[in-house]
Design a protein around this motif. Structure first.
Motif, short mmCIF file in Angstrom:
data_model
loop_
_atom_site.label_atom_id
_atom_site.label_comp_id
_atom_site.label_asym_id
_atom_site.label_seq_id
_atom_site.Cartn_x
_atom_site.Cartn_y
_atom_site.Cartn_z
N GLY A 120 0.72 -1.39 0.14
CA GLY A 120 0.16 0.08 -0.07
C GLY A 120 0.79 1.30 0.09
N GLY A 121 2.11 1.06 0.73
CA GLY A 121 2.84 2.37 0.64
C GLY A 121 3.43 2.59 -0.78
N ALA A 122 3.74 1.74 -1.41
CA ALA A 122 4.15 1.59 -2.73
C ALA A 122 3.31 2.24 -3.62
CB ALA A 122 4.71 0.42 -3.05
N VAL A 123 1.87 1.73 -3.48
CA VAL A 123 1.05 2.30 -4.09
C VAL A 123 0.89 3.95 -4.27
CG1 VAL A 123 -1.69 2.51 -4.51
CG2 VAL A 123 -0.54 0.34 -4.26
N ILE A 124 0.96 4.47 -3.06
CA ILE A 124 1.02 5.88 -2.69
C ILE A 124 2.32 6.58 -3.23
CG2 ILE A 124 0.96 7.47 -0.70
CD1 ILE A 124 -0.50 5.36 0.88
N VAL A 125 3.22 5.91 -3.23
CA VAL A 125 4.64 6.52 -3.80
C VAL A 125 4.44 6.46 -5.14
CG1 VAL A 125 7.01 6.03 -4.34
CG2 VAL A 125 6.10 5.70 -2.10
N THR A 126 3.78 5.53 -6.04
CA THR A 126 3.49 5.73 -7.42
C THR A 126 2.32 6.53 -7.64
OG1 THR A 126 3.86 3.22 -7.63
CG2 THR A 126 2.58 4.16 -9.42
N LEU A 127 1.33 6.90 -6.94
CA LEU A 127 0.33 7.80 -7.11
C LEU A 127 0.85 9.22 -7.08
CD1 LEU A 127 -2.62 6.22 -5.51
CD2 LEU A 127 -2.31 6.19 -7.89
N SER A 128 1.66 9.46 -6.14
CA SER A 128 2.50 10.61 -5.74
C SER A 128 3.54 11.08 -6.99
CB SER A 128 3.14 10.64 -4.70
OG SER A 128 4.03 11.98 -4.17
N ALA A 129 4.33 9.86 -7.53
CA ALA A 129 5.02 10.32 -8.62
C ALA A 129 4.33 10.60 -10.01
CB ALA A 129 6.02 8.96 -8.80
N SER A 130 3.34 9.79 -10.11
CA SER A 130 2.46 10.26 -11.29
C SER A 130 1.80 11.68 -11.06
CB SER A 130 1.21 9.19 -11.45
OG SER A 130 1.48 8.01 -11.50
N ALA A 131 1.43 12.14 -9.90
CA ALA A 131 1.03 13.58 -9.76
C ALA A 131 2.10 14.31 -10.06
CB ALA A 131 0.48 13.56 -8.35
N ASN A 132 3.40 13.98 -9.58
CA ASN A 132 4.57 14.82 -9.72
C ASN A 132 4.72 15.07 -11.14
OD1 ASN A 132 7.11 16.12 -8.72
ND2 ASN A 132 7.89 14.72 -10.12
N ALA A 133 4.52 14.21 -12.14
CA ALA A 133 4.59 14.18 -13.51
C ALA A 133 3.97 15.31 -14.35
CB ALA A 133 4.78 12.94 -14.26
N VAL A 134 2.54 15.44 -13.56
CA VAL A 134 1.76 16.63 -14.05
C VAL A 134 2.12 18.00 -13.59
CG1 VAL A 134 -0.45 17.46 -14.03
CG2 VAL A 134 0.00 14.79 -14.30
N LEU A 135 2.34 17.94 -12.08
CA LEU A 135 2.72 19.21 -11.45
C LEU A 135 4.05 19.62 -11.88
CD1 LEU A 135 2.04 18.18 -7.84
CD2 LEU A 135 0.77 19.97 -9.36
N VAL A 136 4.95 19.00 -12.39
CA VAL A 136 6.36 19.63 -12.88
C VAL A 136 6.14 20.47 -14.00
CG1 VAL A 136 7.31 17.83 -14.33
CG2 VAL A 136 8.70 19.19 -12.68
N ALA A 137 5.08 20.58 -14.72
CA ALA A 137 4.67 21.41 -15.79
C ALA A 137 4.34 22.64 -15.29
CB ALA A 137 3.59 20.86 -16.68
N ARG A 138 4.05 22.89 -14.02
CA ARG A 138 3.69 24.23 -13.39
C ARG A 138 4.37 24.79 -12.27
NH1 ARG A 138 -0.54 20.97 -14.85
NH2 ARG A 138 -2.38 21.67 -15.97
N VAL A 139 4.92 23.78 -11.65
CA VAL A 139 5.79 24.08 -10.60
C VAL A 139 7.20 23.84 -10.44
CG1 VAL A 139 6.07 23.85 -8.02
CG2 VAL A 139 3.80 23.80 -9.01
N SER A 140 8.12 24.36 -10.38
CA SER A 140 9.47 24.02 -10.70
C SER A 140 9.85 22.73 -10.02
CB SER A 140 10.66 25.12 -10.07
OG SER A 140 10.64 25.18 -8.93
N ALA A 141 10.96 21.79 -10.30
CA ALA A 141 11.28 20.60 -9.70
C ALA A 141 11.61 20.68 -8.23
CB ALA A 141 12.10 19.94 -10.70
N GLU A 142 12.62 22.02 -8.22
CA GLU A 142 13.31 22.04 -6.75
C GLU A 142 12.23 22.52 -5.74
OE1 GLU A 142 16.28 25.31 -5.36
OE2 GLU A 142 17.37 23.77 -6.20
N ARG A 143 11.44 23.19 -5.98
CA ARG A 143 10.04 23.52 -5.15
C ARG A 143 9.53 22.35 -4.90
NH1 ARG A 143 7.24 29.24 -6.90
NH2 ARG A 143 8.93 30.57 -6.85
N LEU A 144 9.25 21.16 -5.68
CA LEU A 144 8.44 20.28 -5.50
C LEU A 144 9.28 19.13 -4.50
CD1 LEU A 144 6.77 19.46 -9.01
CD2 LEU A 144 5.77 19.89 -6.73
N LEU A 145 10.70 19.37 -4.97
CA LEU A 145 11.61 18.38 -3.93
C LEU A 145 11.62 18.99 -2.67
CD1 LEU A 145 14.00 16.51 -3.63
CD2 LEU A 145 15.54 18.31 -4.76
N ALA A 146 11.62 20.22 -2.32
CA ALA A 146 11.71 20.92 -1.27
C ALA A 146 10.40 20.46 -0.27
CB ALA A 146 11.90 22.55 -1.12
N ALA A 147 9.42 20.38 -1.08
CA ALA A 147 8.22 20.19 -0.38
C ALA A 147 7.98 18.71 -0.07
CB ALA A 147 6.89 20.60 -1.42
#
Length: 392
Positions: A248-275
């Motif tokens: 279940g933890g791995a599912v959440i990591v996967t969903l979070s990584a999928s969301a990141n692939a969308v978010l990085v088009a709007r928010v810088s990668a370093e800000r996402l990394l810091a968050a």
């Protein structure tokens, strides 16, 4: 198709790490060994991964990506089969090191292939997609490993890994073209490799992103190496239930990584990394405080797993893209240093966490909190804000 094959190549290593974890308690009985001795098989595997990446990454910069990928997949198939035949715990420990060496090719060179094909925010999106696909492994590994070990014993797990390695070999043969043209390959042999390494290690941004990734992985490995003992022996879950929590933890990591692939088009990668790193520190510090105070319960542990996993999904893809993106002139070596540090730390962390025994959660919780704090501190090395990945 290319990303699917790269994901499979990247998966064999994590699967070799995770699939036999549900059998840990039973393996201690079969071999008559304690948790620290059994965790050495995990340590030897990640030590092999560390050494293999350090060698194979620079080699792929000089000779191309395809040939080392094919050789690594073939050797992974052979060493996995030999692990299934291991007659003793010391033999298994040695064979696990060789298995780590061979699967390192898929782990380190897959990142280099992505770097060859994309840069900037596009690379961050590709790494996010690759991580989301790779995230299937930790989801499937614990329940699959539990089922296989129930039916065929822990040796059956290594037979399954040999089959997966053979499939990855065919995938490279059929679907992975050479991504590094001859004109872009590193020349100069050992001297050229040392020159590239010196240039990389003098880049504070590269070091900061790489160490942030490394220590975040250290936090994850504290969890990986001890979670089955904590979930089963401390919190009283059965083998299948503990595997579902891990998956279940791995599912959440996967969903979070999928969301990141969308978010990085709007928010810088370093800000996402810091968050993501901030989330790691908050969740692991809270879990450590509660555990040390004697208040760890199943609801607390599950909440910590959720928060920790969401944060990891933001950390890994962005830290990788930012680090490897700093060294396009030697993507294989850059990926190798990142992967070597990651697995070298994991090789140290696993036995240290094991010293806490198999009936206590304090070592795991404190280790996760310490590694997370170091990951956030490492981001401070990447002092320049002018090198963010700019959204495409």
């Amino acid at each position: 198709m290319l990303l699917l094959v790269l994901a499979l190549l990247s998966l064999v290593g994590p699967l070799a790490t995770d699939m036999y974890l549900p059998a840990f308690p039973r393996m201690t009985e079969e071999f008559g060994a304690g948790a620290p001795a059994l965790q050495l098989t995990l340590t030897s595997m990640v030590a092999g991964l560390a050494v293999g990446q350090l060698v194979l990454g620079p080699l792929s910069d000089r000779y191309g990506r395809r040939l080392p990928l094919l050789a690594g997949a073939a050797l992974a198939c052979a060493t996995s089969a030999l692990c299934a035949l291991a007659p003793s715990l010391p033999a298994l420990t040695g064979l696990r090191f060789l298995q780590g060496l061979s699967v390192a090719a898929g782990v380190v060179i897959s990142r280099a292939v992505v770097s060859d094909l994309a840069d900037g925010a596009a690379a961050a999106r590709m790494f996010g997609i690759l991580m989301a696909l790779t995230g299937i492994g930790p989801i499937v590994a614990p329940p699959a490993g539990a089922l296989i070990s129930e039916l065929y014993g822990w040796r059956g797990v290594y037979v399954a890994l040999a089959v997966l390695a053979a499939v990855s070999f065919l995938g490279v043969l059929l679907a992975v073209p050479e991504s590094l043209p001859r004109r872009r390959r590193q020349a100069g042999g050992v001297v050229g490799s040392l020159r590239s390494a010196r240039r990389m290690l003098s880049d504070r941004n590269y070091l900061g992103y790489t160490l942030a990734f490394t220590f975040a992985f250290g936090a994850l490995f504290c969890y990986i190496s001890a979670s089955q003992f904590v979930l089963q022996n401390v919190l009283g879950l059965g083998v299948s239930e503990a595997s579902l929590v891990f998956g279940g933890g791995a599912v959440i990591v996967t969903l979070s990584a999928s969301a990141n692939a969308v978010l990085v088009a709007r928010v810088s990668a370093e800000r996402l990394l810091a968050a993501g790193l901030t989330g790691l520190v908050v969740s692991t510090a809270a879990q450590a405080g509660i555990t040390v105070a004697g208040g760890l319960s199943l609801p607390v542990a599950l909440t910590a797993v959720v928060c920790f996993s969401v944060s990891l999904g933001l950390v890994f893809a962005n830290a990788t893209a930012l680090a490897v993106g700093r060294v396009p002139y030697a993507a294989g070596a850059g990926s190798a240093v990142l992967g070597t540090l990651q697995h070298a730390l994991a090789a140290v962390v696993a036995p240290l966490v094991g010293l806490g025994g198999d009936q206590d959660a304090v070592a795991m919780a404190v280790g996760m909190a310490l590694m997370s704090a170091l990951a956030l501190a490492a981001l401070g090395l990447a002092r320049s804000r002018g090198h963010d990945l700019v959204p495409a």
